[in-house]
Scaffold this motif. Structure first.
Motif, PDB file in Angstrom:
ATOM      1  N   VAL A  79       0.385 -15.263 -17.999  1.00 20.47           N
ATOM      2  CA  VAL A  79       0.993 -14.073 -18.575  1.00 20.47           C
ATOM      3  C   VAL A  79       2.394 -14.398 -19.092  1.00 20.47           C
ATOM      4  N   THR A  80       2.941 -13.454 -19.847  1.00 17.76           N
ATOM      5  CA  THR A  80       4.341 -13.503 -20.264  1.00 17.76           C
ATOM      6  C   THR A  80       5.038 -12.260 -19.749  1.00 17.76           C
ATOM      7  N   ALA A  81       6.183 -12.465 -19.109  1.00 15.69           N
ATOM      8  CA  ALA A  81       6.969 -11.357 -18.567  1.00 15.69           C
ATOM      9  C   ALA A  81       8.304 -11.279 -19.299  1.00 15.69           C
ATOM     10  N   GLN A  82       8.686 -10.077 -19.693  1.00 13.36           N
ATOM     11  CA  GLN A  82       9.969  -9.860 -20.364  1.00 13.36           C
ATOM     12  C   GLN A  82      10.850  -8.988 -19.488  1.00 13.36           C
ATOM     13  N   GLY A  83      12.105  -9.357 -19.349  1.00 12.13           N
ATOM     14  CA  GLY A  83      13.027  -8.607 -18.518  1.00 12.13           C
ATOM     15  C   GLY A  83      14.308  -9.372 -18.328  1.00 12.13           C
ATOM     16  N   SER A  84      14.906  -9.244 -17.130  1.00  9.71           N
ATOM     17  CA  SER A  84      16.167  -9.925 -16.827  1.00  9.71           C
ATOM     18  C   SER A  84      16.151 -10.432 -15.394  1.00  9.71           C
ATOM     19  N   PHE A  85      16.737 -11.599 -15.196  1.00  9.56           N
ATOM     20  CA  PHE A  85      16.896 -12.101 -13.838  1.00  9.56           C
ATOM     21  C   PHE A  85      17.891 -11.221 -13.097  1.00  9.56           C
ATOM     22  N   ILE A  86      17.593 -10.973 -11.840  1.00 11.79           N
ATOM     23  CA  ILE A  86      18.444 -10.127 -11.009  1.00 11.79           C
ATOM     24  C   ILE A  86      19.575 -10.975 -10.435  1.00 11.79           C
ATOM     25  N   ASP A  87      20.788 -10.545 -10.662  1.00 13.31           N
ATOM     26  CA  ASP A  87      21.939 -11.280 -10.133  1.00 13.31           C
ATOM     27  C   ASP A  87      21.887 -11.311  -8.612  1.00 13.31           C
ATOM     28  N   GLY A  88      22.221 -12.454  -8.061  1.00 11.96           N
ATOM     29  CA  GLY A  88      22.192 -12.584  -6.612  1.00 11.96           C
ATOM     30  C   GLY A  88      21.695 -13.948  -6.211  1.00 11.96           C
ATOM     31  N   PRO A  89      21.474 -14.167  -4.928  1.00 11.16           N
ATOM     32  CA  PRO A  89      21.065 -15.492  -4.435  1.00 11.16           C
ATOM     33  C   PRO A  89      19.601 -15.788  -4.761  1.00 11.16           C
ATOM     34  N   THR A 104       2.190 -39.002 -16.057  1.00 11.35           N
ATOM     35  CA  THR A 104       2.769 -37.707 -15.704  1.00 11.35           C
ATOM     36  C   THR A 104       4.272 -37.844 -15.572  1.00 11.35           C
ATOM     37  N   ARG A 105       4.962 -36.750 -15.874  1.00 10.14           N
ATOM     38  CA  ARG A 105       6.421 -36.709 -15.749  1.00 10.14           C
ATOM     39  C   ARG A 105       6.755 -35.509 -14.873  1.00 10.14           C
ATOM     40  N   GLN A 106       7.019 -35.806 -13.617  1.00  7.23           N
ATOM     41  CA  GLN A 106       7.298 -34.712 -12.702  1.00  7.23           C
ATOM     42  C   GLN A 106       8.188 -35.181 -11.568  1.00  7.23           C
ATOM     43  N   LEU A 107       8.972 -34.233 -11.046  1.00  7.16           N
ATOM     44  CA  LEU A 107       9.747 -34.487  -9.842  1.00  7.16           C
ATOM     45  C   LEU A 107       8.804 -34.498  -8.650  1.00  7.16           C
ATOM     46  N   SER A 108       9.125 -35.272  -7.641  1.00  5.92           N
ATOM     47  CA  SER A 108       8.238 -35.352  -6.477  1.00  5.92           C
ATOM     48  C   SER A 108       9.066 -35.587  -5.219  1.00  5.92           C
ATOM     49  N   GLY A 109       8.385 -35.572  -4.082  1.00  5.15           N
ATOM     50  CA  GLY A 109       9.027 -35.791  -2.806  1.00  5.15           C
ATOM     51  C   GLY A 109       9.265 -34.493  -2.055  1.00  5.15           C
ATOM     52  N   PHE A 110      10.139 -34.531  -1.045  1.00  3.19           N
ATOM     53  CA  PHE A 110      10.490 -33.342  -0.274  1.00  3.19           C
ATOM     54  C   PHE A 110      11.435 -32.475  -1.094  1.00  3.19           C
ATOM     55  N   GLY A 111      11.203 -31.172  -1.024  1.00  2.00           N
ATOM     56  CA  GLY A 111      12.067 -30.270  -1.773  1.00  2.00           C
ATOM     57  C   GLY A 111      11.700 -28.828  -1.529  1.00  2.00           C
ATOM     58  N   ARG A 112      12.053 -27.981  -2.495  1.00  2.00           N
ATOM     59  CA  ARG A 112      11.798 -26.551  -2.350  1.00  2.00           C
ATOM     60  C   ARG A 112      11.407 -25.938  -3.689  1.00  2.00           C
ATOM     61  N   TRP A 113      10.557 -24.929  -3.585  1.00  2.00           N
ATOM     62  CA  TRP A 113      10.314 -24.042  -4.705  1.00  2.00           C
ATOM     63  C   TRP A 113      11.458 -23.025  -4.738  1.00  2.00           C
ATOM     64  N   ILE A 114      12.016 -22.770  -5.901  1.00  2.00           N
ATOM     65  CA  ILE A 114      13.144 -21.859  -6.026  1.00  2.00           C
ATOM     66  C   ILE A 114      12.656 -20.496  -6.519  1.00  2.00           C
ATOM     67  N   PHE A 115      12.885 -19.459  -5.710  1.00  2.00           N
ATOM     68  CA  PHE A 115      12.438 -18.103  -6.020  1.00  2.00           C
ATOM     69  C   PHE A 115      13.638 -17.217  -6.333  1.00  2.00           C
ATOM     70  N   GLN A 116      13.477 -16.392  -7.377  1.00  2.00           N
ATOM     71  CA  GLN A 116      14.530 -15.446  -7.744  1.00  2.00           C
ATOM     72  C   GLN A 116      13.886 -14.164  -8.254  1.00  2.00           C
ATOM     73  N   GLY A 117      14.556 -13.044  -8.008  1.00  2.00           N
ATOM     74  CA  GLY A 117      14.053 -11.762  -8.477  1.00  2.00           C
ATOM     75  C   GLY A 117      14.192 -11.604  -9.979  1.00  2.00           C
ATOM     76  N   PHE A 118      13.252 -10.852 -10.561  1.00  2.00           N
ATOM     77  CA  PHE A 118      13.216 -10.634 -12.009  1.00  2.00           C
ATOM     78  C   PHE A 118      12.813  -9.181 -12.238  1.00  2.00           C
ATOM     79  N   ARG A 119      13.664  -8.446 -12.962  1.00  2.00           N
ATOM     80  CA  ARG A 119      13.367  -7.051 -13.240  1.00  2.00           C
ATOM     81  C   ARG A 119      12.719  -6.944 -14.624  1.00  2.00           C
ATOM     82  N   LEU A 120      11.514  -6.406 -14.630  1.00  2.00           N
ATOM     83  CA  LEU A 120      10.760  -6.277 -15.879  1.00  2.00           C
ATOM     84  C   LEU A 120      11.291  -5.128 -16.724  1.00  2.00           C
TER      85      LEU A 120
END
Length: 258
Positions: A79-89, A104-120
């Motif tokens: 899908v495609t979502a249109q809106g704005s990222f919510i300011d904050g952590p 393939t060209r990708q980052l790998s190893g131990f890490g984190r998925w980064i989640f942020q709020g998005f207001r549609l």
């Protein structure tokens, strides 16, 4: 009469082994047939994803209808979502990404998925998985801000296993991609019962690196044929074992009656 008694005795000795073997073969064949059916379903699913990746994305479901949606049925819908990222952590979900195959060209190893709020645009809030960041590069990541158009894949909440560590919502650190829990830790209030996994932008080596559609499809396991052959092979082996057992018993009976 001397031959009848040994044969009757052999028949009685074979009854329970034959019955148990028959039940075992039926179970094993049922499992094999089930895997064949799952293979067909999986390939239809993969074909759908491939078609979606090659075509135009669908519109984001309207927030007013989220309560009536089945998140599982939406899983991996592009899908495609249109809106704005919510300011904050932002919040992080710990993970490990295996190194990609040749080309393939990708980052790998131990890490984190980064989640942020998005207001549609319609006012609904959805969590965006912006992508993967190696642990050593977390300091480079800042919250996104302002209007944006995000294309990606809708995903259902990730289940928690028996050995999954407890989340640390106060530190905004998680071990499963659970949009409800993550939204609560970010103070976003009610959010979509699914999250949006952003497609990769750029070279795939700059964090946060979103998902690449082709690599996503390639990572979907499709081992059902090998599982089916294993079950059918075990059924054939069980038949062979019973046949050898019966033949051995017949030889013993013939010898005792001579």
């Amino acid at each position: 009469m001397s031959d009848v008694a040994p044969r009757a005795g052999a028949g009685r000795r074979l009854f329970w082994p034959a019955l148990l073997s028959l039940i075992g073969v039926a179970i094993l064949c049922t499992l094999g047939v089930w895997q064949i059916a799952r293979m067909s379903e999986k390939r239809v699913f993969i074909d759908r994803l491939s078609a979606q990746a090659a075509g135009a994305p669908a519109a984001m479901p309207a927030a007013s209808g989220w309560a009536a949606l089945d998140p599982a049925a939406l899983d991996l819908t592009r899908v495609t979502a249109q809106g704005s990222f919510i300011d904050g952590p932002v919040a992080g979900v710990r993970t490990t990404i295996a190194a990609g195959g040749p080309g393939t060209r990708q980052l790998s190893g131990f890490g984190r998925w980064i989640f942020q709020g998005f207001r549609l645009a319609d006012g609904g809030v959805v969590l965006i998985n912006r992508g993967f960041v190696p642990e050593s590069r977390l300091g480079e990541i800042k919250p996104a801000s302002g209007p944006a158009t995000v294309t990606g894949f809708l995903r259902t909440p990730e289940g928690r296993g028996s050995f999954t560590p407890s989340d640390l919502p106060a530190q905004r650190e998680f071990y499963t991609r659970d949009p409800t829990a993550i939204a609560a830790s970010l103070g976003l209030g009610p959010a979509a019962p699914f999250y949006l996994e952003a497609e990769r932008q750029g070279d795939g080596l700059t964090p946060p690196a979103g998902v690449n559609a082709k690599e996503l499809i390639a990572r979907i396991p499709d081992n059902h044929l090998s599982y089916a052959l294993t079950w059918f092979g075990l059924a054939a082996t069980l038949i062979g074992v019973f046949a050898a057992f019966a033949w051995q018993g017949r030889g013993a009976s013939d010898g005792s009656g001579s």
